[in-house]
Enzyme design. Structure first.
Site, PDB file in Angstrom:
ATOM      1  N   TYR A 183       0.845  -1.209   0.000  1.00 47.06           N
ATOM      2  CA  TYR A 183       0.000   0.000   0.000  1.00 47.06           C
ATOM      3  C   TYR A 183       0.879   1.258   0.000  1.00 47.06           C
ATOM      4  CZ  TYR A 183      -3.730   3.202   1.596  1.00 47.06           C
ATOM      5  OH  TYR A 183      -4.631   4.234   1.719  1.00 47.06           O
ATOM      6  N   ARG A 223     -10.977  -1.464   9.938  1.00 47.60           N
ATOM      7  CA  ARG A 223     -10.412  -0.188  10.393  1.00 47.60           C
ATOM      8  C   ARG A 223     -10.907   0.103  11.804  1.00 47.60           C
ATOM      9  NH1 ARG A 223     -10.434   3.586   5.003  1.00 47.60           N
ATOM     10  NH2 ARG A 223     -12.107   2.241   4.260  1.00 47.60           N
TER      11      ARG A 223
HETATM   12  P1  NAD Z   1     -12.654   1.944   0.112  1.00 49.22           P
HETATM   13  O1  NAD Z   1     -11.998   0.613   0.172  1.00 49.22           O
HETATM   14  O2  NAD Z   1     -14.000   2.094   0.712  1.00 49.22           O
HETATM   15  O3  NAD Z   1     -12.740   2.445  -1.396  1.00 49.22           O
HETATM   16  C1  NAD Z   1     -11.883   2.055  -2.424  1.00 49.22           C
HETATM   17  C2  NAD Z   1     -12.712   1.793  -3.666  1.00 49.22           C
HETATM   18  O4  NAD Z   1     -11.839   1.432  -4.750  1.00 49.22           O
HETATM   19  C3  NAD Z   1     -13.703   0.640  -3.487  1.00 49.22           C
HETATM   20  O5  NAD Z   1     -14.982   1.003  -3.981  1.00 49.22           O
HETATM   21  C4  NAD Z   1     -13.084  -0.493  -4.300  1.00 49.22           C
HETATM   22  O6  NAD Z   1     -14.037  -1.427  -4.780  1.00 49.22           O
HETATM   23  C5  NAD Z   1     -12.387   0.289  -5.403  1.00 49.22           C
HETATM   24  N1  NAD Z   1     -11.282  -0.439  -6.032  1.00 49.22           N
HETATM   25  C6  NAD Z   1     -10.276  -1.114  -5.423  1.00 49.22           C
HETATM   26  N2  NAD Z   1      -9.447  -1.660  -6.332  1.00 49.22           N
HETATM   27  C7  NAD Z   1      -9.932  -1.313  -7.560  1.00 49.22           C
HETATM   28  C8  NAD Z   1      -9.527  -1.576  -8.892  1.00 49.22           C
HETATM   29  N3  NAD Z   1      -8.448  -2.332  -9.150  1.00 49.22           N
HETATM   30  N4  NAD Z   1     -10.271  -1.083  -9.912  1.00 49.22           N
HETATM   31  C9  NAD Z   1     -11.382  -0.342  -9.661  1.00 49.22           C
HETATM   32  N5  NAD Z   1     -11.816  -0.055  -8.407  1.00 49.22           N
HETATM   33  C10 NAD Z   1     -11.097  -0.541  -7.368  1.00 49.22           C
HETATM   34  O7  NAD Z   1     -11.627   2.978   0.753  1.00 49.22           O
HETATM   35  P2  NAD Z   1     -11.761   4.542   1.055  1.00 49.22           P
HETATM   36  O8  NAD Z   1     -11.531   4.743   2.486  1.00 49.22           O
HETATM   37  O9  NAD Z   1     -12.977   5.087   0.436  1.00 49.22           O
HETATM   38  O10 NAD Z   1     -10.473   5.091   0.290  1.00 49.22           O
HETATM   39  C11 NAD Z   1     -10.555   5.735  -0.968  1.00 49.22           C
HETATM   40  C12 NAD Z   1      -9.177   6.237  -1.361  1.00 49.22           C
HETATM   41  O11 NAD Z   1      -8.692   7.167  -0.392  1.00 49.22           O
HETATM   42  C13 NAD Z   1      -8.133   5.128  -1.476  1.00 49.22           C
HETATM   43  O12 NAD Z   1      -7.315   5.391  -2.584  1.00 49.22           O
HETATM   44  C14 NAD Z   1      -7.360   5.267  -0.195  1.00 49.22           C
HETATM   45  O13 NAD Z   1      -6.030   4.831  -0.358  1.00 49.22           O
HETATM   46  C15 NAD Z   1      -7.429   6.756   0.076  1.00 49.22           C
HETATM   47  N6  NAD Z   1      -7.266   7.037   1.497  1.00 49.22           N
HETATM   48  C16 NAD Z   1      -8.284   6.800   2.368  1.00 49.22           C
HETATM   49  C17 NAD Z   1      -8.084   7.050   3.722  1.00 49.22           C
HETATM   50  C18 NAD Z   1      -9.169   6.831   4.736  1.00 49.22           C
HETATM   51  O14 NAD Z   1      -8.921   7.016   5.919  1.00 49.22           O
HETATM   52  N7  NAD Z   1     -10.385   6.493   4.387  1.00 49.22           N
HETATM   53  C19 NAD Z   1      -6.848   7.525   4.180  1.00 49.22           C
HETATM   54  C20 NAD Z   1      -5.830   7.721   3.255  1.00 49.22           C
HETATM   55  C21 NAD Z   1      -6.060   7.494   1.917  1.00 49.22           C
HETATM   56  N1  UDP Z   2      -6.458  -0.957  15.651  1.00 49.11           N
HETATM   57  C1  UDP Z   2      -6.800  -1.528  16.853  1.00 49.11           C
HETATM   58  N2  UDP Z   2      -7.881  -2.387  16.896  1.00 49.11           N
HETATM   59  C2  UDP Z   2      -8.621  -2.662  15.805  1.00 49.11           C
HETATM   60  C3  UDP Z   2      -8.274  -2.055  14.562  1.00 49.11           C
HETATM   61  C4  UDP Z   2      -7.172  -1.227  14.527  1.00 49.11           C
HETATM   62  O1  UDP Z   2      -6.158  -1.303  17.883  1.00 49.11           O
HETATM   63  O2  UDP Z   2      -9.597  -3.428  15.926  1.00 49.11           O
HETATM   64  C5  UDP Z   2      -5.314  -0.024  15.620  1.00 49.11           C
HETATM   65  C6  UDP Z   2      -4.278  -0.318  14.557  1.00 49.11           C
HETATM   66  O3  UDP Z   2      -3.321  -1.236  15.028  1.00 49.11           O
HETATM   67  C7  UDP Z   2      -3.708   1.066  14.289  1.00 49.11           C
HETATM   68  C8  UDP Z   2      -4.890   1.996  14.528  1.00 49.11           C
HETATM   69  O4  UDP Z   2      -5.830   1.255  15.288  1.00 49.11           O
HETATM   70  O5  UDP Z   2      -2.718   1.368  15.257  1.00 49.11           O
HETATM   71  C9  UDP Z   2      -5.548   2.458  13.231  1.00 49.11           C
HETATM   72  O6  UDP Z   2      -5.822   1.332  12.449  1.00 49.11           O
HETATM   73  P1  UDP Z   2      -6.574   1.408  11.045  1.00 49.11           P
HETATM   74  O7  UDP Z   2      -6.482   0.048  10.450  1.00 49.11           O
HETATM   75  O8  UDP Z   2      -7.917   2.008  11.227  1.00 49.11           O
HETATM   76  O9  UDP Z   2      -5.738   2.462  10.200  1.00 49.11           O
HETATM   77  P2  UDP Z   2      -4.184   2.677   9.891  1.00 49.11           P
HETATM   78  O10 UDP Z   2      -3.351   1.788  10.769  1.00 49.11           O
HETATM   79  O11 UDP Z   2      -4.037   2.337   8.454  1.00 49.11           O
HETATM   80  O12 UDP Z   2      -3.964   4.095  10.212  1.00 49.11           O
END
Ligand code: NAD
Ligand code: UDP
Length: 316
Positions: free
Chosen positions: A148, A189
């Site tokens: 990732y 998450r």
């Molecule tokens: P999510 O998993 O809900 O959404 C991702 C979407 O992309 C899904 O609908 C999935 O089906 C689609 N997808 C995955 N692989 C694909 C492919 N090969 N072709 C077409 N579609 C595909 O996640 P999200 O939280 O909505 O995240 C959206 C974007 O924001 C991602 O790029 C993620 O890396 C970025 N992002 C999110 C967060 C967060 O906290 N939510 C933080 C940092 C970055």
């Molecule tokens: N985490 C946790 N219990 C859970 C899920 C996540 O303690 O059931 C912790 C995880 O180890 C991380 C933080 O919560 O330290 C955030 O995790 P998440 O997967 O939401 O996001 P990211 O690590 O990608 O920021």
């Protein structure tokens, strides 16, 4: 209004963030194309948009190229939760890298503006706190989060190379942990896990001792930021951090959710996954200065709405 109407492609549009973004763009009157392979996204997230004349869905995997006529692209396609992006790590890195190549190629060909959903994970387990954009990060290239982190870092490289080499009009946003309604209840998450566990009075699973921190941004604030960035001056391409600087420990989050749900759950401690960042908090001075963006929704306010969403899912 008509002259401001744009054809906007949202990749990953059926996901958590993508579906909220589609809502906003459809409400603004744009022609929205939602592209998704439905790996982590669902039809339910966009069901309410399906009858709208300015909304269209394309089932497509971004690892393959696609030819479309659009004015703007928000590139969000990529699984974002650790259990999903680690399920098929080769596919994850392909999605970030091939997806960026295909979308940048499209943007170049049709002269579209393109925004990349990058991530705080480009900073890895940071040695600088809070994280500002000029920090290059501390990323393990061969660990379980690397598919990732490195995929997203490579995508940023591609964005800047297409910008310098082909003058593609880019925007790069580094998104920090964002939460809210339509998070997948089983995507692992922390916010969704804790709320689901609390609502069913099960043990709240804390990985490690819970002293690690995150800074949680409510989805509406983040969507405001993405749209502001896309519409901002062409000279400001980023990367720009977007997140809420209200930092909280994971144990603190668990206690807050137990209290707010009135749950009988107790915390249980489990092993910390590899490369889990110890501290994360965005420095958002740049977004404030360049875009006037300042997330206003406090963690407790956002959690009320998110808990309500999960409650409805459980008890309906
Ligand atoms: P999510 O998993 O809900 O959404 C991702 C979407 O992309 C899904 O609908 C999935 O089906 C689609 N997808 C995955 N692989 C694909 C492919 N090969 N072709 C077409 N579609 C595909 O996640 P999200 O939280 O909505 O995240 C959206 C974007 O924001 C991602 O790029 C993620 O890396 C970025 N992002 C999110 C967060 C967060 O906290 N939510 C933080 C940092 C970055
Ligand atoms: N985490 C946790 N219990 C859970 C899920 C996540 O303690 O059931 C912790 C995880 O180890 C991380 C933080 O919560 O330290 C955030 O995790 P998440 O997967 O939401 O996001 P990211 O690590 O990608 O920021």
């Amino acid at each position: 209004m008509y002259h401001q109407r744009k054809r906007v492609l949202v990749t990953g549009g059926a996901g958590f963030l993508g579906s909220h973004l589609c809502d906003r763009l459809v409400a603004e009157g744009h022609d929205v194309l939602c592209l998704d392979n439905f790996f982590t996204g669902t039809r339910d997230n966009i069901a309410h948009l399906l009858g709208k004349p300015n909304f269209e869905v394309i089932r497509h995997d971004l690892v393959q190229p696609i030819f479309l006529e659009v004015d703007e692209i928000y590139n969000l396609a990529c699984p974002a939760s650790p259990i999903h992006y680690q399920y098929n790590p080769v596919k994850t890195i392909k999605t970030s890298v091939m997806g960026a190549i295909h979308m940048l190629g499209l943007a170049k060909r049709v002269n579209a503006k393109i925004l990349q959903a990058s991530t705080s994970e480009v900073y890895g387990d940071p040695t600088v706190h809070p994280q500002e954009e000029k920090y290059w990060g501390h990323v393990n290239p061969i660990g379980q989060r690397s598919c990732y982190d490195e995929g997203k870092r490579c995508a940023e490289t591609l964005f800047f190379d297409y910008h310098r080499q082909n003058r593609v009009n880019i925007r790069v946003v580094r998104i920090f942990n964002t939460y809210g309604p339509r998070m997948h209840p089983n995507d692992g998450r922390v916010v969704s896990n804790f709320i689901m566990q609390a609502l069913s009075n099960k043990g709240i699973t804390i990985y490690g001792d819970g002293s690690q921190t995150r800074s949680f941004c409510y989805v509406d604030d983040l969507i405001d930021g993405l749209i502001l960035m896309m519409n901002g001056p062409d000279a400001f391409v980023g990367p720009v951090n977007m997140g809420n600087p209200q930092e909280t420990s994971i144990l603190g989050l668990a206690e807050m959710i137990i209290r707010m749900t009135g749950s009988r759950s107790k915390v249980v401690f489990e092993e910390l996954p590899g490369d889990d960042p110890a501290r994360r908090c965005p420095d958002i001075s740049l977004a404030k200065e360049k875009l006037g963006w300042n997330p206003g929704i406090l963690l407790e306010q956002g959690l009320v709405k998110t808990i309500d969403y999960f409650k409805r899912g459980i008890f309906e």
